[in-house]
Design a protein around this motif. Sequence first.
Motif, PDB file in Angstrom:
ATOM      1  N   ALA A   8       0.858  -1.189   0.000  1.00  0.00           N
ATOM      2  CA  ALA A   8       0.000   0.000   0.000  1.00  0.00           C
ATOM      3  C   ALA A   8       0.892   1.237   0.000  1.00  0.00           C
ATOM      4  O   ALA A   8       2.028   1.204   0.487  1.00  0.00           O
ATOM      5  CB  ALA A   8      -0.899   0.001   1.227  1.00  0.00           C
ATOM      6  N   HIS A  55      -0.877   4.295  -6.635  1.00  0.00           N
ATOM      7  CA  HIS A  55      -0.839   4.413  -5.180  1.00  0.00           C
ATOM      8  C   HIS A  55      -1.954   3.559  -4.571  1.00  0.00           C
ATOM      9  O   HIS A  55      -2.999   4.074  -4.180  1.00  0.00           O
ATOM     10  CB  HIS A  55      -1.001   5.867  -4.742  1.00  0.00           C
ATOM     11  CG  HIS A  55       0.239   6.682  -4.871  1.00  0.00           C
ATOM     12  ND1 HIS A  55       0.281   8.034  -4.610  1.00  0.00           N
ATOM     13  CD2 HIS A  55       1.503   6.339  -5.220  1.00  0.00           C
ATOM     14  CE1 HIS A  55       1.506   8.488  -4.794  1.00  0.00           C
ATOM     15  NE2 HIS A  55       2.257   7.468  -5.174  1.00  0.00           N
ATOM     16  N   ARG A  86      -4.357   1.884  -2.089  1.00  0.00           N
ATOM     17  CA  ARG A  86      -4.761   2.274  -0.752  1.00  0.00           C
ATOM     18  C   ARG A  86      -5.372   1.092  -0.015  1.00  0.00           C
ATOM     19  O   ARG A  86      -6.012   0.237  -0.627  1.00  0.00           O
ATOM     20  CB  ARG A  86      -5.784   3.415  -0.818  1.00  0.00           C
ATOM     21  CG  ARG A  86      -5.246   4.679  -1.454  1.00  0.00           C
ATOM     22  CD  ARG A  86      -6.224   5.819  -1.305  1.00  0.00           C
ATOM     23  NE  ARG A  86      -5.679   7.076  -1.809  1.00  0.00           N
ATOM     24  CZ  ARG A  86      -6.203   8.269  -1.569  1.00  0.00           C
ATOM     25  NH1 ARG A  86      -7.319   8.361  -0.834  1.00  0.00           N
ATOM     26  NH2 ARG A  86      -5.647   9.350  -2.055  1.00  0.00           N
TER      27      ARG A  86
END
Length: 435
Positions: A321, A335, A337
Amino acid sequence: MSEPSPFGRGHTDDLMSFLAASPTPYHAVANAAEQLEKAGFRQVAETDAWDGTSGGKYVLRGGAIVAWYVPEGADPHTPFRIVGAHTDSPNLRVKPRPDSGAHGWRQVAVEIYGGPLLNSWLDRDLGLAGRLSLRDGSTRLVNVDRPLLRVPQLAIHLDRSVNADGLKLDKQRHMQPVWGLGDDVRDGDLIAFLEETAGIPSGEVTGWDLMVHSVEPPAYLGRDKELLAGPRMDNLLSVHAGTAALTAAAAAGAGPSGLSHIPVLAAFDHEENGSQSDTGADGPLLGSVLERSVFARGGSYEDRARAFAGTVCLSSDTGHAVHPNYAERHDPTHHPRVDGGPILKVNVNNRYATDGSGRAVFAAACEKAGVPFQSFVSNNAMPCGTTIGPITAARHGIRTVDIGVAILSMHSARELCGAQDPFLLANALVAFLES
């Protein structure tokens, strides 16, 4: 249109129990086998002749398990749908002569397994667990799940520059845990203690595979308990999800709609040190089980080739993450999450096995399950990790897709994920196995 999801927050609660009860790969596969038995699966021995009957079956070998469900009326060339995972995690493992010590301290000699974050093992209450091999050829699991050992860190007064220059740990000198006091260190003390703990007569243990684990239980974390902290998420989170998904797929296969393929769970040992063992993904276990299943149903080599050509594997392992304190270490446009759904892991240099057609398979499963998913690639300036996916694809000629759950603190003694991601992954795996 998505279908109702079979797993919710209760799946994450159950994962916490699974993590706590599985301090070693041997315990993990025993616990997975127990869940499979409750769902009607039965163990088959590799030394026995196999039959072609339908139903759920599994093979245990050391710290690995391969389980599969044969639907009623499956042809010999019926393809497989495989969820792959691994049972091992980086840790400290006991050496052949474990009893050591110095300066009035009694210690246990350990070796570093895999690539752990060494500092995460310091000043932590540690238990000891694993497999004991007995004189009669049998094995026994043992788990001392209480504070037994500790790797003490050097006080800052004796290392004034540690915060400025960084902690530097020598794997041989600095990672040996203490477990008592005394100058009289005797060979056999640790094993004698474990024999007594496990109720085994003295002198009956002739071999051991023992490892250290944190005794701090998994816990929900955060204001709204939206995070999960715990040990060995890499990769027991996937083993647990795969086991749940296989039992759900087997239940669907026993219904009137049936299944057009054979769902499989393959959870291997030794991923963290290269997978080259008889229980690793680079060994013969998976191929042997799949081939014997084909031949037990009266199949030929041609049937085996047809089945493998139509087979797809989702290799499920944890991924990274985006880290709020180190965002520059990640690819700037990717990115992942936590609680954003499982990640699709891509690397064009084949550190992951995913390609465009594999992405389509996973996207279809997530769409069917109503589960969002994310993509992960490494920052071009940093090396990319790998997992069992490329090994499975190359060894068996099986189309393979690398996926997983995004976590923080990977390879720490205690890792962190979103509380929803475990059941989002499980639901995606169910949709994949039932498709």
